[in-house]
Motif scaffolding. Structure first.
Motif, PDB file in Angstrom:
ATOM      1  N   GLU A   6      19.105  18.928 -31.128  1.00  0.00           N
ATOM      2  CA  GLU A   6      17.662  19.168 -31.171  1.00  0.00           C
ATOM      3  C   GLU A   6      17.415  20.631 -31.495  1.00  0.00           C
ATOM      4  N   LYS A  21      23.061  17.252 -27.690  1.00  0.00           N
ATOM      5  CA  LYS A  21      22.603  16.171 -26.822  1.00  0.00           C
ATOM      6  C   LYS A  21      23.571  15.002 -26.909  1.00  0.00           C
ATOM      7  N   ASP A  24      19.894  10.979 -24.224  1.00  0.00           N
ATOM      8  CA  ASP A  24      18.715  11.803 -23.934  1.00  0.00           C
ATOM      9  C   ASP A  24      19.068  13.057 -23.152  1.00  0.00           C
ATOM     10  N   LYS A  25      20.335  13.281 -22.934  1.00  0.00           N
ATOM     11  CA  LYS A  25      20.775  14.351 -22.055  1.00  0.00           C
ATOM     12  C   LYS A  25      21.267  15.552 -22.856  1.00  0.00           C
ATOM     13  N   PHE A  26      20.805  16.746 -22.464  1.00  0.00           N
ATOM     14  CA  PHE A  26      21.328  17.961 -23.077  1.00  0.00           C
ATOM     15  C   PHE A  26      22.727  18.239 -22.550  1.00  0.00           C
TER      16      PHE A  26
END
Length: 445
Positions: A6, A21, A24-26
């Protein structure tokens, strides 16, 4: 689960970041992306920081949480590398091998320098232009040891396993065989890329030699272990020479493992990507050589004008005879010009790079263009003999009947006063001069 990225912030400012990522997790580019994509097959993950053909000096931030990609800053300004002829920006997809760390407290016994506090750099030589932030799966082929301002800065030569030619490349010798001149071009790019900014040329360990696959795997394994030491807490995350942003979401046993990373993103402002300018029609010999250099990197930026000068010497020979050839060759900014059969050069230039040997007789002139022997020679039938003489061959040419033909080992081209013409056949010449006749004609094979 596949990786994604992102973009955050305005790319024209120091706020710009690219975050990794997974779902949905960084995650951290440095710690959470595994080094090995397939450990059994020795396939690595590579983070693309700088796509081929771009100039913005982007890199993983080892000191920030989540270790995003950001643009390097010098004296408060965003850093861009200069174009190093004949390349636009970086000549490969440039990036890093995650979960590796060049330990700034470790002095390598062969380079005699400490590490540069970054992940291992990777130069991906495949045909596709990468995307900043993507993660490629690559094979390691070789490695060079740049000494950058007194620090060891390894450059790993890799190829994307999905490249159409990936199966042909398994060691650095394959690069030198299938892409002649490419390792020399890589050496020359890293040696000179800081000169336009007013800094001295970079130096290399091993005389600039690109080490092979097995040596490369050993260096990667060593720097993987350095990363393990700092990520596991065996050595502190902050020291006199370094400060590591260590939070991660996946490294088992790490005291820095957390449920989620503290990441705040901004609206991305990327600007427009400009399409490459069309090359347009080829106007002269120098332009042809420059196009060859861009497509198949080799030689230095003066190669095109050197070969153009050989054509001018050939034309002068047609109208003025041997004296015309000699006078035109003396005008070239090359290290030395030798005439076949003469031990002393007819001209020298301390600032020149190339050495020219030539032979002229019965309306035919042959030229060999050489540079001092390096670990990056182009292979051809007379290469061993040329290397034994202390040189590597870069280009060859011959001329007769108003047609000039040259090769840089990336295709032969014949040129007349009216432009490109069908390629001339190589002349048969009875002369035993290695550098003025035998090697140049063999270079066309």
């Amino acid at each position: 689960m596949a990786f994604s990225f992102e973009n955050s912030g305005d790319i024209s400012t120091t706020d710009f970041r690219v975050f990794a990522k997974q779902g949905d997790k960084f995650i951290s580019y440095f710690h959470d992306v595994p080094l090995y994509a397939n450990e059994e097959k020795i396939i690595f993950n590579m983070v693309v920081e700088i796509p081929k053909g771009t100039n913005a000096k982007m890199e993983i931030s080892v000191g920030e949480e989540a270790n995003p990609i950001k643009q390097d800053v010098k004296n408060g300004n965003l850093r861009f590398v200069h174009d190093i002829f004949p390349y636009k920006g970086y000549m490969w997809n440039y990036g890093a091998l995650p979960q590796t760390w060049e330990d700034p407290t470790h002095k390598h016994p062969e380079t005699n320098c400490f590490g540069d506090n970054d992940p291992l750099d990777a130069c991906e030589i495949g045909s596709a232009v990468g995307v900043r932030g993507e993660i490629k799966q690559v094979k390691a082929l070789g490695i060079m040891a740049l000494i950058d301002e007194g620090e060891t800065d390894w450059k790993v030569i890799v190829i994307d396993v999905n490249d159409p030619r990936a199966d042909e490349f398994n060691d650095i010798s394959d690069v030198q065989r299938l892409m002649p001149g490419f390792t020399m071009a890589t050496y020359e790019w890293f040696r000179t890329y800081k000169i336009p900014a007013g800094k001295p040329a970079n130096e290399f360990a091993f005389n600039g030699e690109a080490k092979g696959r097995d040596y490369t795997h050993a260096v990667i394994a060593e720097n993987y272990n350095f990363w393990k030491r700092v990520s596991s807490g065996e050595i502190p995350a902050k020291g006199e020479k370094y400060s590591i942003g260590s939070p991660n979401v996946s490294v088992e046993g790490s005291p820095y493992k957390v449920d989620s990373l503290n990441v705040t993103t901004k609206e991305a402002v990327l600007g427009e990507e400009k399409a490459p300018e069309p090359e347009g029609p080829v106007a002269n010999i120098a332009a042809i050589v420059e196009q060859q250099q861009r497509k198949s990197p080799h030689g230095t930026g003066t190669l095109s004008v050197t070969i153009q000068g050989l054509a001018a010497a050939s034309a002068a020979g047609a109208s003025e005879g041997a004296a015309g050839i000699e006078n035109k060759l003396k005008e070239l900014a090359v290290a030395a010009v030798y005439k076949a059969g003469q031990a002393e050069p007819i001209s020298t230039n301390a600032e020149g790079h190339y050495v020219i040997h030539y032979h002229a007789q019965d309306g035919v002139v042959v030229f060999g263009v050489y540079q001092k022997s390096t670990p990056h020679r182009i292979e051809f039938s007379a290469a061993d003999e040329v290397t034994a003489a202390g040189f590597d061959m870069t280009a060859a040419a011959f001329a007769s009947n108003g047609i000039f033909t040259f090769t840089t080992k990336h295709g032969a081209v014949s040129f007349s006063a009216g432009g490109v013409v069908p390629t001339e056949s190589v002349p048969a010449i009875s002369n035993d001069s290695l550098l003025a006749v035998k090697a140049p004609l063999a270079f066309f094979e």
